[in-house]
Scaffold this active site. Structure first.
Site, PDB file in Angstrom:
ATOM      1  N   LYS A  87       0.134  14.641   4.133  1.00  0.00           N
ATOM      2  CA  LYS A  87       0.484  13.504   5.003  1.00  0.00           C
ATOM      3  C   LYS A  87      -0.774  12.887   5.609  1.00  0.00           C
ATOM      4  CE  LYS A  87       3.284  16.085   7.590  1.00  0.00           C
ATOM      5  NZ  LYS A  87       3.145  17.400   6.917  1.00  0.00           N
TER       6      LYS A  87
ATOM      7  N   ARG B 133      10.718  15.470  13.675  1.00  0.00           N
ATOM      8  CA  ARG B 133      10.696  16.782  13.036  1.00  0.00           C
ATOM      9  C   ARG B 133      11.962  17.574  13.327  1.00  0.00           C
ATOM     10  NH1 ARG B 133       4.934  17.687  12.491  1.00  0.00           N
ATOM     11  NH2 ARG B 133       4.431  19.773  11.807  1.00  0.00           N
TER      12      ARG B 133
ATOM     13  N   ARG C 268      -7.816  24.319   3.430  1.00  0.00           N
ATOM     14  CA  ARG C 268      -8.205  23.526   4.603  1.00  0.00           C
ATOM     15  C   ARG C 268      -8.772  24.414   5.714  1.00  0.00           C
ATOM     16  NH1 ARG C 268      -3.574  20.072   7.200  1.00  0.00           N
ATOM     17  NH2 ARG C 268      -3.036  22.141   7.963  1.00  0.00           N
TER      18      ARG C 268
ATOM     19  N   ARG D  76      -8.644  24.539  11.897  1.00  0.00           N
ATOM     20  CA  ARG D  76      -7.472  24.380  12.760  1.00  0.00           C
ATOM     21  C   ARG D  76      -6.915  25.736  13.129  1.00  0.00           C
ATOM     22  NH1 ARG D  76      -3.158  19.979  10.600  1.00  0.00           N
ATOM     23  NH2 ARG D  76      -1.713  21.513  11.446  1.00  0.00           N
TER      24      ARG D  76
ATOM     25  N   ARG E 205       5.310  28.246  10.313  1.00  0.00           N
ATOM     26  CA  ARG E 205       5.370  26.778  10.172  1.00  0.00           C
ATOM     27  C   ARG E 205       6.264  26.395   8.996  1.00  0.00           C
ATOM     28  NH1 ARG E 205      -0.754  25.435   9.722  1.00  0.00           N
ATOM     29  NH2 ARG E 205      -0.034  23.317   9.280  1.00  0.00           N
TER      30      ARG E 205
HETATM   31  P1  AP5 Z   1      -3.130  17.379   4.801  1.00  0.00           P
HETATM   32  O1  AP5 Z   1      -3.177  15.959   4.394  1.00  0.00           O
HETATM   33  O2  AP5 Z   1      -3.976  17.815   5.934  1.00  0.00           O
HETATM   34  O3  AP5 Z   1      -1.611  17.873   4.986  1.00  0.00           O
HETATM   35  P2  AP5 Z   1      -0.529  17.487   6.083  1.00  0.00           P
HETATM   36  O4  AP5 Z   1       0.713  17.131   5.346  1.00  0.00           O
HETATM   37  O5  AP5 Z   1      -1.082  16.502   7.037  1.00  0.00           O
HETATM   38  O6  AP5 Z   1      -0.308  18.908   6.710  1.00  0.00           O
HETATM   39  P3  AP5 Z   1      -0.342  19.414   8.225  1.00  0.00           P
HETATM   40  O7  AP5 Z   1      -0.689  20.881   8.162  1.00  0.00           O
HETATM   41  O8  AP5 Z   1      -1.172  18.541   9.075  1.00  0.00           O
HETATM   42  O9  AP5 Z   1       1.158  19.279   8.581  1.00  0.00           O
HETATM   43  P4  AP5 Z   1       1.892  19.974   9.713  1.00  0.00           P
HETATM   44  O10 AP5 Z   1       3.139  19.212   9.685  1.00  0.00           O
HETATM   45  O11 AP5 Z   1       2.007  21.438   9.597  1.00  0.00           O
HETATM   46  O12 AP5 Z   1       0.914  19.787  10.978  1.00  0.00           O
HETATM   47  P5  AP5 Z   1       0.912  18.762  12.181  1.00  0.00           P
HETATM   48  O13 AP5 Z   1      -0.491  18.509  12.535  1.00  0.00           O
HETATM   49  O14 AP5 Z   1       1.818  17.639  11.915  1.00  0.00           O
HETATM   50  O15 AP5 Z   1      -3.504  18.235   3.496  1.00  0.00           O
HETATM   51  C1  AP5 Z   1      -3.649  19.651   3.548  1.00  0.00           C
HETATM   52  C2  AP5 Z   1      -4.860  20.082   2.698  1.00  0.00           C
HETATM   53  O16 AP5 Z   1      -4.576  19.816   1.325  1.00  0.00           O
HETATM   54  C3  AP5 Z   1      -6.154  19.339   3.025  1.00  0.00           C
HETATM   55  O17 AP5 Z   1      -7.233  20.224   2.927  1.00  0.00           O
HETATM   56  C4  AP5 Z   1      -6.226  18.247   1.936  1.00  0.00           C
HETATM   57  O18 AP5 Z   1      -7.549  17.883   1.643  1.00  0.00           O
HETATM   58  C5  AP5 Z   1      -5.544  18.925   0.774  1.00  0.00           C
HETATM   59  N1  AP5 Z   1      -4.826  18.014  -0.113  1.00  0.00           N
HETATM   60  C6  AP5 Z   1      -4.026  16.971   0.261  1.00  0.00           C
HETATM   61  N2  AP5 Z   1      -3.507  16.366  -0.825  1.00  0.00           N
HETATM   62  C7  AP5 Z   1      -3.976  17.046  -1.908  1.00  0.00           C
HETATM   63  C8  AP5 Z   1      -3.784  16.909  -3.324  1.00  0.00           C
HETATM   64  N3  AP5 Z   1      -3.002  15.942  -3.843  1.00  0.00           N
HETATM   65  N4  AP5 Z   1      -4.409  17.792  -4.136  1.00  0.00           N
HETATM   66  C9  AP5 Z   1      -5.194  18.780  -3.612  1.00  0.00           C
HETATM   67  N5  AP5 Z   1      -5.424  18.946  -2.291  1.00  0.00           N
HETATM   68  C10 AP5 Z   1      -4.812  18.102  -1.453  1.00  0.00           C
HETATM   69  O19 AP5 Z   1       1.589  19.637  13.349  1.00  0.00           O
HETATM   70  C11 AP5 Z   1       0.926  20.762  13.890  1.00  0.00           C
HETATM   71  C12 AP5 Z   1       1.781  21.378  14.976  1.00  0.00           C
HETATM   72  O20 AP5 Z   1       1.965  20.449  16.058  1.00  0.00           O
HETATM   73  C13 AP5 Z   1       3.214  21.777  14.588  1.00  0.00           C
HETATM   74  O21 AP5 Z   1       3.273  23.048  13.987  1.00  0.00           O
HETATM   75  C14 AP5 Z   1       3.910  21.749  15.952  1.00  0.00           C
HETATM   76  O22 AP5 Z   1       3.580  22.881  16.706  1.00  0.00           O
HETATM   77  C15 AP5 Z   1       3.271  20.546  16.622  1.00  0.00           C
HETATM   78  N6  AP5 Z   1       4.005  19.316  16.338  1.00  0.00           N
HETATM   79  C16 AP5 Z   1       3.539  18.236  15.647  1.00  0.00           C
HETATM   80  N7  AP5 Z   1       4.467  17.282  15.558  1.00  0.00           N
HETATM   81  C17 AP5 Z   1       5.564  17.761  16.219  1.00  0.00           C
HETATM   82  C18 AP5 Z   1       6.862  17.237  16.454  1.00  0.00           C
HETATM   83  N8  AP5 Z   1       7.229  16.036  15.985  1.00  0.00           N
HETATM   84  N9  AP5 Z   1       7.743  18.011  17.157  1.00  0.00           N
HETATM   85  C19 AP5 Z   1       7.382  19.203  17.649  1.00  0.00           C
HETATM   86  N10 AP5 Z   1       6.164  19.770  17.437  1.00  0.00           N
HETATM   87  C20 AP5 Z   1       5.260  19.043  16.733  1.00  0.00           C
HETATM   88 MG    MG Z   2      -1.521  16.510   9.096  1.00  0.00          MG
END
Ligand code: AP5
Ligand code: MG
Length: 190
Positions: A14, A89, A128, A134, A146
């Site tokens: 994402k 979410r 990552r 992180r 997660r």
């Molecule tokens: P990346 O693009 O970083 O993946 P992402 O989908 O953004 O994954 P996240 O881990 O950020 O999602 P998440 O939902 O767990 O975390 P968030 O920050 O939202 O890609 C991942 C890796 O793969 C990178 O190294 C990239 O380079 C690589 N990659 C990407 N595409 C690729 C490809 N095609 N081929 C190869 N490699 C590739 O949330 C974190 C925390 O915040 C949650 O756990 C929760 O505690 C809280 N939180 C956030 N939002 C909410 C909400 N709405 N409600 C409640 N709690 C929330």
């Molecule tokens: Mg992300």
């Protein structure tokens, strides 16, 4: 205004794909995960409240993220829309978002869902962890939580949005460029 939801499990890509999407379509990128990590880094009361939950791989309370999103909707100008990354979410957050938008006569334009299998989530997050440092990427049991939280609380949103015909799924397997092209082709339809 366009309101896109960028949906998908942890590590689906994402954040990676969001930059090109916002540039091409003049959108404001709102990642609740990134906003929460900034609050933690700044040591705000909200950050202190969220820190332990994020580091355990659990969701922060719905009201916290809903408030963060609504404040940015009100305070952002000069864009053609918003790209919501990691929000909503839970079903409650999706309903709150619909209510927020309805007040202004707006609605969710489309859900762009990037899908990858669970084994690939582990590979991507492990990769990552060596680059970004992180806190929630470091421990396997937190990554497991997660993924479990995604399946239990977030995946039900697929049916929620399918019901209204706004759900569009993209295959997240392939290179970053390949996935981006799939997303661009889809978004050209809206
Ligand atoms: P990346 O693009 O970083 O993946 P992402 O989908 O953004 O994954 P996240 O881990 O950020 O999602 P998440 O939902 O767990 O975390 P968030 O920050 O939202 O890609 C991942 C890796 O793969 C990178 O190294 C990239 O380079 C690589 N990659 C990407 N595409 C690729 C490809 N095609 N081929 C190869 N490699 C590739 O949330 C974190 C925390 O915040 C949650 O756990 C929760 O505690 C809280 N939180 C956030 N939002 C909410 C909400 N709405 N409600 C409640 N709690 C929330
Ligand atoms: Mg992300």
């Amino acid at each position: 205004m366009k309101y896109y939801i960028l949906f998908g499990p942890p590590g689906a890509g994402k954040g990676t794909q969001a930059n090109a999407m916002v540039e091409k379509h003049n959108l404001c990128h709102l990642s609740t995960g990134e906003l929460l990590r900034s609050e933690i880094a700044a040591g705000t009361p909200l950050g202190l409240q969220a820190k332990a939950l994020i580091e355990a791989g659990s969701l922060v309370p719905d009201e916290v993220v809903e408030g963060m999103i609504e404040a940015r909707f009100k305070g952002t100008e000069g864009v053609d829309g918003f790209l919501l990354d990691g929000f909503p979410r839970t079903i409650a957050q999706a309903e709150a978002l619909d209510a927020m938008l309805e007040k202004d006569g707006e609605a969710v334009t489309a859900v762009v869902s990037i899908m990858i299998p669970d084994r690939m989530i582990h590979e991507r997050i492990a990769h990552r962890a060596t680059i970004e440092g992180r806190a929630d990427d470091a421990r396997p049991e937190v990554v497991e939580n997660r993924i479990r939280t995604y399946h239990e609380k977030t995946e039900p949103l697929v049916d929620f949005y399918k019901g209204s015909g706004r759900y569009h799924e993209i295959d997240g397997i392939g290179t970053i460029d390949e996935v981006r092209e799939r997303i661009f082709t889809l978004m050209d339809r809206f």
